[in-house]
Design a protein around this motif. Sequence first.
Motif, mmCIF file in Angstrom:
data_model
loop_
_atom_site.group_PDB
_atom_site.id
_atom_site.type_symbol
_atom_site.label_atom_id
_atom_site.label_comp_id
_atom_site.label_asym_id
_atom_site.label_seq_id
_atom_site.Cartn_x
_atom_site.Cartn_y
_atom_site.Cartn_z
ATOM 1 N N LYS A 161 1.217 7.585 16.221
ATOM 2 C CA LYS A 161 0.491 6.331 16.437
ATOM 3 C C LYS A 161 0.927 5.293 15.405
ATOM 4 O O LYS A 161 1.411 5.630 14.339
ATOM 5 N N LEU A 162 0.717 4.016 15.742
ATOM 6 C CA LEU A 162 0.918 2.930 14.790
ATOM 7 C C LEU A 162 -0.275 2.902 13.836
ATOM 8 O O LEU A 162 -1.400 3.197 14.244
ATOM 9 N N HIS A 163 -0.027 2.518 12.578
ATOM 10 C CA HIS A 163 -1.095 2.459 11.598
ATOM 11 C C HIS A 163 -1.049 1.139 10.845
ATOM 12 O O HIS A 163 -0.008 0.750 10.322
ATOM 13 N N ASP A 164 -2.211 0.450 10.780
ATOM 14 C CA ASP A 164 -2.324 -0.754 9.974
ATOM 15 C C ASP A 164 -2.652 -0.337 8.539
ATOM 16 O O ASP A 164 -2.771 0.856 8.235
ATOM 17 N N ALA A 165 -2.805 -1.310 7.644
ATOM 18 C CA ALA A 165 -3.051 -1.006 6.232
ATOM 19 C C ALA A 165 -4.322 -0.169 6.064
ATOM 20 O O ALA A 165 -4.339 0.800 5.301
ATOM 21 N N PHE A 166 -5.388 -0.532 6.772
ATOM 22 C CA PHE A 166 -6.631 0.231 6.650
ATOM 23 C C PHE A 166 -6.417 1.685 7.049
ATOM 24 O O PHE A 166 -6.876 2.600 6.373
ATOM 25 N N ASP A 167 -5.724 1.886 8.140
ATOM 26 C CA ASP A 167 -5.468 3.245 8.623
ATOM 27 C C ASP A 167 -4.615 4.045 7.641
ATOM 28 O O ASP A 167 -4.834 5.235 7.445
ATOM 29 N N VAL A 168 -3.639 3.391 7.017
ATOM 30 C CA VAL A 168 -2.810 4.057 6.012
ATOM 31 C C VAL A 168 -3.700 4.534 4.866
ATOM 32 O O VAL A 168 -3.630 5.688 4.444
ATOM 33 N N MET A 169 -4.567 3.649 4.383
ATOM 34 C CA MET A 169 -5.485 4.010 3.303
ATOM 35 C C MET A 169 -6.427 5.131 3.752
ATOM 36 O O MET A 169 -6.662 6.091 3.026
ATOM 37 N N ARG A 170 -6.947 5.023 4.971
ATOM 38 C CA ARG A 170 -7.879 6.043 5.489
ATOM 39 C C ARG A 170 -7.213 7.414 5.542
ATOM 40 O O ARG A 170 -7.793 8.412 5.117
ATOM 41 N N LEU A 171 -5.981 7.472 6.029
ATOM 42 C CA LEU A 171 -5.300 8.750 6.188
ATOM 43 C C LEU A 171 -4.796 9.335 4.868
ATOM 44 O O LEU A 171 -4.913 10.535 4.643
ATOM 45 N N ILE A 172 -4.258 8.496 3.999
ATOM 46 C CA ILE A 172 -3.652 9.009 2.774
ATOM 47 C C ILE A 172 -4.680 9.167 1.657
ATOM 48 O O ILE A 172 -4.793 10.225 1.049
ATOM 49 N N GLU A 173 -5.423 8.128 1.388
ATOM 50 C CA GLU A 173 -6.332 8.167 0.245
ATOM 51 C C GLU A 173 -7.666 8.836 0.560
ATOM 52 O O GLU A 173 -8.282 9.431 -0.320
ATOM 53 N N CYS A 174 -8.116 8.734 1.799
ATOM 54 C CA CYS A 174 -9.450 9.237 2.167
ATOM 55 C C CYS A 174 -9.386 10.463 3.072
ATOM 56 O O CYS A 174 -10.382 10.832 3.693
ATOM 57 N N ASN A 175 -8.210 11.062 3.185
ATOM 58 C CA ASN A 175 -8.025 12.270 4.014
ATOM 59 C C ASN A 175 -8.546 12.101 5.437
ATOM 60 O O ASN A 175 -9.080 13.034 6.021
ATOM 61 N N GLY A 176 -8.439 10.890 5.969
ATOM 62 C CA GLY A 176 -8.836 10.629 7.346
ATOM 63 C C GLY A 176 -10.306 10.330 7.541
ATOM 64 O O GLY A 176 -10.730 10.032 8.654
ATOM 65 N N LEU B 19 0.826 -1.202 0.000
ATOM 66 C CA LEU B 19 0.000 0.000 0.000
ATOM 67 C C LEU B 19 0.866 1.259 0.000
ATOM 68 O O LEU B 19 0.634 2.184 -0.789
ATOM 69 N N LEU B 20 1.885 1.275 0.858
ATOM 70 C CA LEU B 20 2.794 2.427 0.898
ATOM 71 C C LEU B 20 3.458 2.648 -0.462
ATOM 72 O O LEU B 20 3.529 3.773 -0.953
ATOM 73 N N GLU B 21 3.931 1.568 -1.062
ATOM 74 C CA GLU B 21 4.574 1.688 -2.368
ATOM 75 C C GLU B 21 3.590 2.210 -3.423
ATOM 76 O O GLU B 21 3.963 3.012 -4.280
ATOM 77 N N SER B 22 2.328 1.801 -3.332
ATOM 78 C CA SER B 22 1.328 2.285 -4.294
ATOM 79 C C SER B 22 1.073 3.782 -4.129
ATOM 80 O O SER B 22 0.635 4.439 -5.066
ATOM 81 N N TYR B 23 1.345 4.324 -2.936
ATOM 82 C CA TYR B 23 1.180 5.753 -2.684
ATOM 83 C C TYR B 23 2.469 6.538 -2.942
ATOM 84 O O TYR B 23 2.553 7.719 -2.636
ATOM 85 N N GLY B 24 3.491 5.866 -3.489
ATOM 86 C CA GLY B 24 4.711 6.558 -3.873
ATOM 87 C C GLY B 24 5.821 6.556 -2.844
ATOM 88 O O GLY B 24 6.859 7.193 -3.050
ATOM 89 N N TYR B 25 5.650 5.846 -1.727
ATOM 90 C CA TYR B 25 6.720 5.726 -0.744
ATOM 91 C C TYR B 25 7.802 4.818 -1.319
ATOM 92 O O TYR B 25 7.503 3.856 -2.034
ATOM 93 N N THR B 26 9.061 5.110 -1.015
ATOM 94 C CA THR B 26 10.189 4.331 -1.520
ATOM 95 C C THR B 26 10.703 3.434 -0.409
ATOM 96 O O THR B 26 11.000 3.898 0.696
ATOM 97 N N ARG B 27 10.820 2.154 -0.727
ATOM 98 C CA ARG B 27 11.253 1.166 0.264
ATOM 99 C C ARG B 27 12.762 1.151 0.409
ATOM 100 O O ARG B 27 13.495 1.200 -0.581
ATOM 101 N N HIS B 28 13.214 1.055 1.673
ATOM 102 C CA HIS B 28 14.631 0.913 2.036
ATOM 103 C C HIS B 28 14.687 -0.165 3.115
ATOM 104 O O HIS B 28 14.712 0.145 4.303
ATOM 105 N N GLY B 29 14.650 -1.435 2.712
ATOM 106 C CA GLY B 29 14.604 -2.521 3.692
ATOM 107 C C GLY B 29 13.259 -2.544 4.388
ATOM 108 O O GLY B 29 12.235 -2.684 3.745
ATOM 109 N N ASN B 30 13.263 -2.368 5.718
ATOM 110 C CA ASN B 30 12.000 -2.325 6.462
ATOM 111 C C ASN B 30 11.560 -0.892 6.755
ATOM 112 O O ASN B 30 10.729 -0.655 7.623
ATOM 113 N N ARG B 31 12.129 0.058 6.018
ATOM 114 C CA ARG B 31 11.770 1.476 6.166
ATOM 115 C C ARG B 31 11.334 2.035 4.814
ATOM 116 O O ARG B 31 11.655 1.485 3.771
#
Length: 120
Positions: free
Chosen positions: A89-104, A42-54
């Motif tokens: 806060k920690l965010h699961d996949a749903f929360d990532v989608m909620r915050l990034i794609e759905c503006n919270g 999901l992060l990669e689909s939003y343009g985040y670049t992976r560096h190992g586990n970061r």
Amino acid sequence: KRREAINHQKAERQRKAAQRKQSAHGVSVIERFNSSIHVSDLLESYGYTRHGNRFSKPGGSSHQPGVILLDGGASVYTHHADDPLGDGKLHDAFDVMRLIECNGDMRTAIDKARELVGSN
């Protein structure tokens, strides 16, 4: 900060209510989303670049990978306050989608999750 805390509390109440409602009829749409969509994909689909586990945020000025996978890759945390996920806060996949794609917006995120993984 106070407004953000109030909005976060409201979103958490809505999320828990949705989970209770869905759980009465089986697995919630949030649980199905989290088990179907990996947070790193999901992060990669939003343009985040992976560096190992970061991950580094798209368009970030520091280019430092401040988003880290935790809980065996089931959730993420960021050290960067300018990131949409940077609320301490920690965010699961749903929360990532909620915050990034759905503006919270919880309702929009639940509808989007239903669209992606189906409904009961």
